[in-house]
Structure formats: structure tokens, C-alpha cells
Design an enzyme around this catalytic site. Structure first.
Site, PDB file in Angstrom:
ATOM      1  N   ASP A  45       0.830  -1.188   0.079  1.00 58.66           N
ATOM      2  CA  ASP A  45      -0.056  -0.097   0.043  1.00 58.66           C
ATOM      3  C   ASP A  45       0.905   1.275  -0.077  1.00 58.66           C
ATOM      4  O   ASP A  45       1.881   1.342   0.476  1.00 58.66           O
ATOM      5  CB  ASP A  45      -0.936  -0.045   1.406  1.00 58.66           C
ATOM      6  CG  ASP A  45      -2.030   0.808   1.021  1.00 58.66           C
ATOM      7  OD1 ASP A  45      -2.423   1.354   0.123  1.00 58.66           O
ATOM      8  OD2 ASP A  45      -2.645   1.279   1.940  1.00 58.66           O
ATOM      9  N   ASN A  93     -10.959  -2.546  -5.534  1.00 56.03           N
ATOM     10  CA  ASN A  93      -9.989  -1.452  -6.445  1.00 56.03           C
ATOM     11  C   ASN A  93     -10.504  -1.075  -7.721  1.00 56.03           C
ATOM     12  O   ASN A  93     -10.201  -0.182  -8.377  1.00 56.03           O
ATOM     13  CB  ASN A  93      -8.322  -2.025  -6.450  1.00 56.03           C
ATOM     14  CG  ASN A  93      -7.585  -2.044  -5.218  1.00 56.03           C
ATOM     15  OD1 ASN A  93      -6.860  -2.603  -5.082  1.00 56.03           O
ATOM     16  ND2 ASN A  93      -8.016  -0.982  -4.354  1.00 56.03           N
TER      17      ASN A  93
HETATM   18  C1  IPE Z   1      -5.294  -2.951  -0.122  1.00 53.61           C
HETATM   19  O1  IPE Z   1      -5.160  -1.716  -0.631  1.00 53.61           O
HETATM   20  C2  IPE Z   1      -5.327  -3.353  -1.413  1.00 53.61           C
HETATM   21  C3  IPE Z   1      -3.939  -3.636  -2.250  1.00 53.61           C
HETATM   22  C4  IPE Z   1      -2.942  -3.187  -1.589  1.00 53.61           C
HETATM   23  C5  IPE Z   1      -3.888  -4.052  -3.623  1.00 53.61           C
HETATM   24  P1  IPE Z   1      -6.069  -0.438  -0.501  1.00 53.61           P
HETATM   25  O2  IPE Z   1      -5.526   1.186  -0.594  1.00 53.61           O
HETATM   26  O3  IPE Z   1      -7.015  -0.781  -1.656  1.00 53.61           O
HETATM   27  O4  IPE Z   1      -6.971  -0.158   0.877  1.00 53.61           O
HETATM   28  P2  IPE Z   1      -7.819   0.712   1.668  1.00 53.61           P
HETATM   29  O5  IPE Z   1      -8.581   1.162   0.615  1.00 53.61           O
HETATM   30  O6  IPE Z   1      -6.797   1.349   2.295  1.00 53.61           O
HETATM   31  O7  IPE Z   1      -8.274  -0.154   2.782  1.00 53.61           O
HETATM   32  C1  IPE Z   2      -1.376   0.569  -3.266  1.00 53.86           C
HETATM   33  O1  IPE Z   2      -1.321   1.911  -3.192  1.00 53.86           O
HETATM   34  C2  IPE Z   2      -1.661  -0.204  -4.644  1.00 53.86           C
HETATM   35  C3  IPE Z   2      -3.053  -0.660  -4.866  1.00 53.86           C
HETATM   36  C4  IPE Z   2      -4.107  -0.449  -4.203  1.00 53.86           C
HETATM   37  C5  IPE Z   2      -3.337  -0.973  -6.201  1.00 53.86           C
HETATM   38  P1  IPE Z   2      -2.488   2.758  -3.323  1.00 53.86           P
HETATM   39  O2  IPE Z   2      -2.923   3.331  -4.688  1.00 53.86           O
HETATM   40  O3  IPE Z   2      -3.577   2.156  -2.603  1.00 53.86           O
HETATM   41  O4  IPE Z   2      -1.867   4.165  -2.430  1.00 53.86           O
HETATM   42  P2  IPE Z   2      -2.399   5.026  -1.265  1.00 53.86           P
HETATM   43  O5  IPE Z   2      -3.114   4.155  -0.436  1.00 53.86           O
HETATM   44  O6  IPE Z   2      -3.612   5.869  -2.383  1.00 53.86           O
HETATM   45  O7  IPE Z   2      -1.348   5.750  -1.079  1.00 53.86           O
HETATM   46 MG    MG Z   3      -4.209   2.430  -0.487  1.00 55.54          MG
END
Ligand code: IPE
Ligand code: IPE
Ligand code: MG
Length: 270
Positions: A45, A93
Site C-alpha cells: 500500500d 479497487n
Molecule cells: C489494499 O490497499 C489493496 C492492495 C494493496 C492491492 P487499498 O489501498 O485498496 O486498501 P484501503 O482502501 O486502504 O483499505
Molecule cells: C497500493 O497503493 C496499490 C493498490 C491498491 C493497487 P494505493 O494506490 O492504495 O496508494 P494510497 O493508499 O492511495 O497511498
Molecule cells: Mg491504498
């Protein structure tokens, strides 16, 4: 020959790797080799936050995040983990903008094109967790090739969770168990925790000992809910694109300092 330009010929067996080859001798010296985790799961993340802090578009964060995967996979394999499970795209996502979703899918294909030869050479077996059939067809073709090519490999299993959520996995597992009961292959009263574990997409693998989440959020976000029942959780403020071999080794050292009690009293109990 596959669309990814490789054949399924079996690679040379993975030699036993001396941990000194890992680099980072100060951290390697602190690790107990006899107590390495068998399975590490990572919620990758913070790509968006990494980009925002640099005044870059989110997509640049995803590109940097994809580049960070190589070092972690290589390190996991050198540590002889049984499995490394990376959360790459959740069922939730799909709520993101279409441009972001298609960038993530392209980055996945690019990752496979760049990395598959080395993954195969390192005797790693690629598996996908998640509702695979809902992914775009060209992504599935590349993943099918990559899974076929690496299917005979006997080293680390690299699970990539794509269109994954633990609850949807549990629903699929419940349905497959019900179907087996209906076909008369299994009696309902014989369904045990083991039956459930074996019918999850991680069936056959040990549960994760260590769950790492980058970029500081203290939540599990619908990842491996069954399998992490006793996992130690390590949350780091480091955003995924900055997560390196050193960070992984630090997480393992921290894990090794903890006492796992599994509901018992542990070393200090009696
Ligand atoms: C979790 O991250 C999913 C992945 C790393 C693919 P998200 O960014 O989607 O999770 P939330 O929204 O913070 O719970
Ligand atoms: C993780 O990074 C990647 C995926 C969930 C695909 P994020 O895109 O969730 O990054 P933040 O949480 O917005 O920083
Ligand atoms: Mg995230």
C-alpha cells in the site's frame, strides 16, 4: 513458445544460496536462520501517497511500486520462503478511475514481460489468488502463460492476489465444499478447519507467519482473513515504492523477536 517469449523447459535446480549473497550483512547477522518465516504476505500500500509527496501523478506511484516488487521477490526466494503472497489488486479497487485501473493492468503485464525469465530461473512458481476470470483477457493470457511456464518449479510459490478479497474467496470456498458434498465426495459432518484451508486458493501452503502492510494503515482490507488467524502483523510507515530488501529483513528480524503463543502461555507462562 508463449506470448511472453519463454518455454516451459525446466530451469536448472535452485542452488542452496548462502545468505551472505543477500548483501546487508549487518541485518543478516541479526537473523536467526532456523526461525525464518515460511510464508510472508504483503499488503503493498501507499503508491498514491508516495506520488503525492513528490507532487507526481498517482500513476507514477504505481510505476515506482511495480519496480519495487523485483527486489522483494528475489529476496524471498533467496531466503527459501515457501510462499510470498503480494496483494496487488483488490475486488474493491475496481472503484478507482478507469485510467488508474488500466495502468495497473498494463504494469502487471510489463512486470511479467520483464521478470518472468528470472522468476523461472529462480525456480519460483507463480500462482494467482482471486477471481481471475474477471480480469481483462490479455492479462489472463499473460498470466496463463506465466503460470504454465512456472508450474513445475519447486522453489518459492509467488502468489499474486489480483481481483482478490478474502470474503469472496471464502464464498468460493464454501461453494466448492458444498458442491463436493452434493456430489457425494464428502460428508457435511466431515468438514473441518482443514477442509476449509485446503479448499482456499492458498490450499497446500502454510498460513502466513508474517503479514506486512506498508504506508502505515492499521487495517487488513479484506486480505487473507482466514489464513492470517495467527500471523504476526508488521506495519511500517514506509510507502510500498520505497520498500526495499533492508525493510523486508527488518520486518523479519522484528518478527523473530516476538513470541508466538497460539493461545497458550508461551515461554514465560509456567
Ligand atoms: C489494499 O490497499 C489493496 C492492495 C494493496 C492491492 P487499498 O489501498 O485498496 O486498501 P484501503 O482502501 O486502504 O483499505
Ligand atoms: C497500493 O497503493 C496499490 C493498490 C491498491 C493497487 P494505493 O494506490 O492504495 O496508494 P494510497 O493508499 O492511495 O497511498
Ligand atoms: Mg491504498
Amino acid at each position: 513458445m508463449s506470448s511472453l517469449g519463454l518455454t516451459a523447459a525446466h530451469p536448472t535446480p535452485h542452488p542452496t544460496i548462502d545468505l551472505s549473497e543477500l548483501g546487508e550483512p549487518d541485518l543478516v547477522a541479526q537473523m536467526e536462520l532456523a526461525r525464518l518465516p515460511r510464508h510472508i504476505a504483503v499488503i503493498m500500500d501507499g503508491n498514491g501517497r508516495w506520488a503525492r509527496r513528490r507532487r507526481l501523478p498517482r500513476l507514477a506511484g504505481h510505476r515506482a511500486g511495480a519496480s519495487a516488487v523485483h527486489e522483494i521477490v528475489e529476496t524471498g526466494s533467496r531466503l527459501h520462503l515457501k510462499a510470498l503472497t503480494l496483494f496487488a489488486f483488490s475486488t474493491e479497487n475496481w472503484k478507482r478511475p478507469q485510467t488508474e485501473i488500466s495502468t495497473l493492468m498494463s504494469l502487471l503485464r510489463e512486470y511479467l514481460r520483464k521478470e518472468l525469465a528470472e522468476i523461472h530461473r529462480n525456480n519460483i512458481r507463480l500462482q494467482i489468488l482471486g477471481r481471475y476470470e474477471q480480469l481483462p483477457v490479455e492479462v489472463r493470457q499473460d498470466l496463463d502463460d506465466a503460470m504454465r511456464i512456472t508450474s513445475g518449479n519447486t522453489g518459492m510459490v509467488l502468489n499474486v492476489a489480483l481481483n482478490y478479497s478474502a470474503r469472496s474467496e471464502m464464498v468460493d470456498t464454501i461453494q466448492s465444499i458444498i458442491a463436493r458434498v452434493q456430489r457425494g465426495e464428502l460428508r457435511a459432518e466431515d468438514v473441518t478447519e482443514r477442509t476449509v484451508s485446503e479448499n482456499l486458493s492458498t490450499g497446500g501452503l502454510p498460513d502466513p507467519d508474517l503479514l506486512i502492510r506498508t504506508s502505515g494503515e492499521m487495517r487488513v482490507s479484506n486480505f487473507l482473513l482466514w489464513q492470517i488467524a495467527y500471523a504476526d502483523i508488521y506495519v511500517t510507515e514506509t510507502c510500498w515504492p520505497d520498500f526495499t530488501r533492508r525493510h523486508l529483513l527488518e520486518a523479519i528480524i522484528d518478527f523473530q523477536k516476538r513470541e508466538r503463543r497460539y493461545g497458550g502461555l508461551g515461554e514465560h507462562g509456567a
